[in-house]
Design an enzyme around this catalytic site. Structure first.
Site, PDB file in Angstrom:
ATOM      1  CE1 TYR A 101       2.928 -22.914  52.537  1.00  0.00           C
ATOM      2  CE2 TYR A 101       5.259 -22.340  52.433  1.00  0.00           C
ATOM      3  CZ  TYR A 101       3.942 -21.996  52.713  1.00  0.00           C
ATOM      4  OH  TYR A 101       3.657 -20.735  53.165  1.00  0.00           O
ATOM      5  CD  GLU A 183       0.414 -20.369  51.969  1.00  0.00           C
ATOM      6  OE1 GLU A 183       1.101 -20.160  52.983  1.00  0.00           O
ATOM      7  OE2 GLU A 183      -0.825 -20.580  52.006  1.00  0.00           O
TER       8      GLU A 183
END
Length: 355
Positions: A101, A183
């Protein structure tokens, strides 16, 4: 302003961040054509702004044209968070051995960007294991800051070098395009040791859009967000079934179906347009109005609501209207089906009980 995944990935590609091969399809013919041009298998991904696509069934794999046809039909007819997709991203599947992530988000309180990363991807940020959070220098991420993130993630060798390049490019994208969030989730580690952004989410700062004419073509495809933007409302579409209209963010933060802030000094026509808009939301079956009259005249609010009711087809309204000209506003709504309450809590409780 939220971007669709395909739009976010176009930005990543522009900044040198590896993404899978993909094509956008607005109908089945385009989806089949994309499948034929891409390596197999592929993944068909619903292009909606709501989250939770995977769990909702909005991401499906396909290895042949029959499966593409079946998956496309399911996805375009699937409502996620009150949205139906106007397009589907057909993307080459990427075999990988691990997921990470990585995001850059704006910390308004600190007036700085923050990098958040983890060796675990594909899950909610709050539940990430071994999460790394690092504030970034105002002039841009330094080599020392980037290396400290990679070190905490225990990255080494070529993987470390690739991660550092992606991190630097993502930070540059965030800073130059003035993003609230950029993101990558997940950032896949391929079997050959490469890194690819399998999914992307970008939220642009609405207040900075005037400095970025390149985004004028990226207007929201969601009809409600697009209309709200044209009307000048602060509107956020959510997943619940109670639409909330108020004047000021503080009055509409507990919003299940949508967030619509009229702003101060709202006139009758503006109120009418706002109520008309939320009345059309397919996932909302009632409306909560929370107004405190100061700059905003409550009589303007009442007249706007009454005008929409007179047009017919109005969903139930539960309202707390207080402040300037409160008594006159209540008189205007006396002979309408609006349910009036003296406090926000009572209005909310009544709206919830009516389910």
């Amino acid at each position: 302003m939220k971007l669709f995944e395909y739009q976010a990935k176009e930005l990543l590609k522009e900044y040198g961040i590896p993404i899978p091969r993909s094509e956008l399809a607005r109908n089945l013919t385009e989806a089949i054509a994309a499948f034929r041009r891409l390596p197999h298998p592929v993944v068909l991904k619903s292009q909606v702004l709501a989250g939770g696509r995977g769990k909702a069934g909005g991401i499906l794999a396909a290895s042949n044209e029959e499966q593409v046809t079946e998956a496309f039909a399911k996805i375009v007819n699937l409502e996620i968070g009150g949205e139906r997709p106007s397009s589907v991203l057909v993307e080459a599947s990427v075999p990988h051995e691990a997921e990470m992530y990585l995001s850059i988000t704006l910390d308004r309180g600190a007036r700085a960007f923050v990098v958040i990363s983890s060796k675990a991807g594909g899950v909610e940020v709050e539940s990430l294991k071994g999460r790394v959070v690092r504030k970034i220098s105002n002039r841009g991420i330094t080599k020392a800051e980037a290396r400290s993130v990679a070190k905490k993630l225990h990255l080494s060798g070529e993987k470390r070098g690739r991660f550092l390049r992606i991190l630097a490019n993502l930070e540059r994208l965030s800073r130059e395009k003035e993003c609230e969030l950029a993101e990558i989730n997940p950032l896949a580690v391929t079997k050959s040791g490469g890194l690819k952004a399998l999914d992307a989410k970008v939220i642009l700062d609405d207040n900075a859009l005037f400095r970025h004419p390149e985004f004028s073509k990226l207007h929201p495809e969601d009809e409600f967000e697009g209309e709200a933007s044209r009307q000048g409302f602060a509107f956020v579409r959510l997943e619940g079934n109670i639409a909330v209209v108020g004047n000021g963010a503080g009055l509409v933060l507990s919003t299940p179906a949508c967030f619509l802030d009229l702003g101060g000094g709202a006139q009758r026509e503006r109120v009418e347009a706002a109520v008309n808009l939320v009345n059309k939301l397919p996932n909302a079956d009632r409306i909560l109005v929370n107004i405190f009259g100061g700059i905003t005249r409550t009589t303007d609010v009442a007249e706007g609501i009454k005008s929409v009711i007179e047009q017919g087809g109005m969903k139930p309204i539960y309202a707390r209207i207080s402040g300037v000209e409160e008594r006159e506003a209540r008189e205007i709504l006396t002979k309408t089906p609006v349910h009036l309450y003296p406090s926000p809590l009572e209005a909310v409780e009544a709206a919830v009980r009516s389910q």
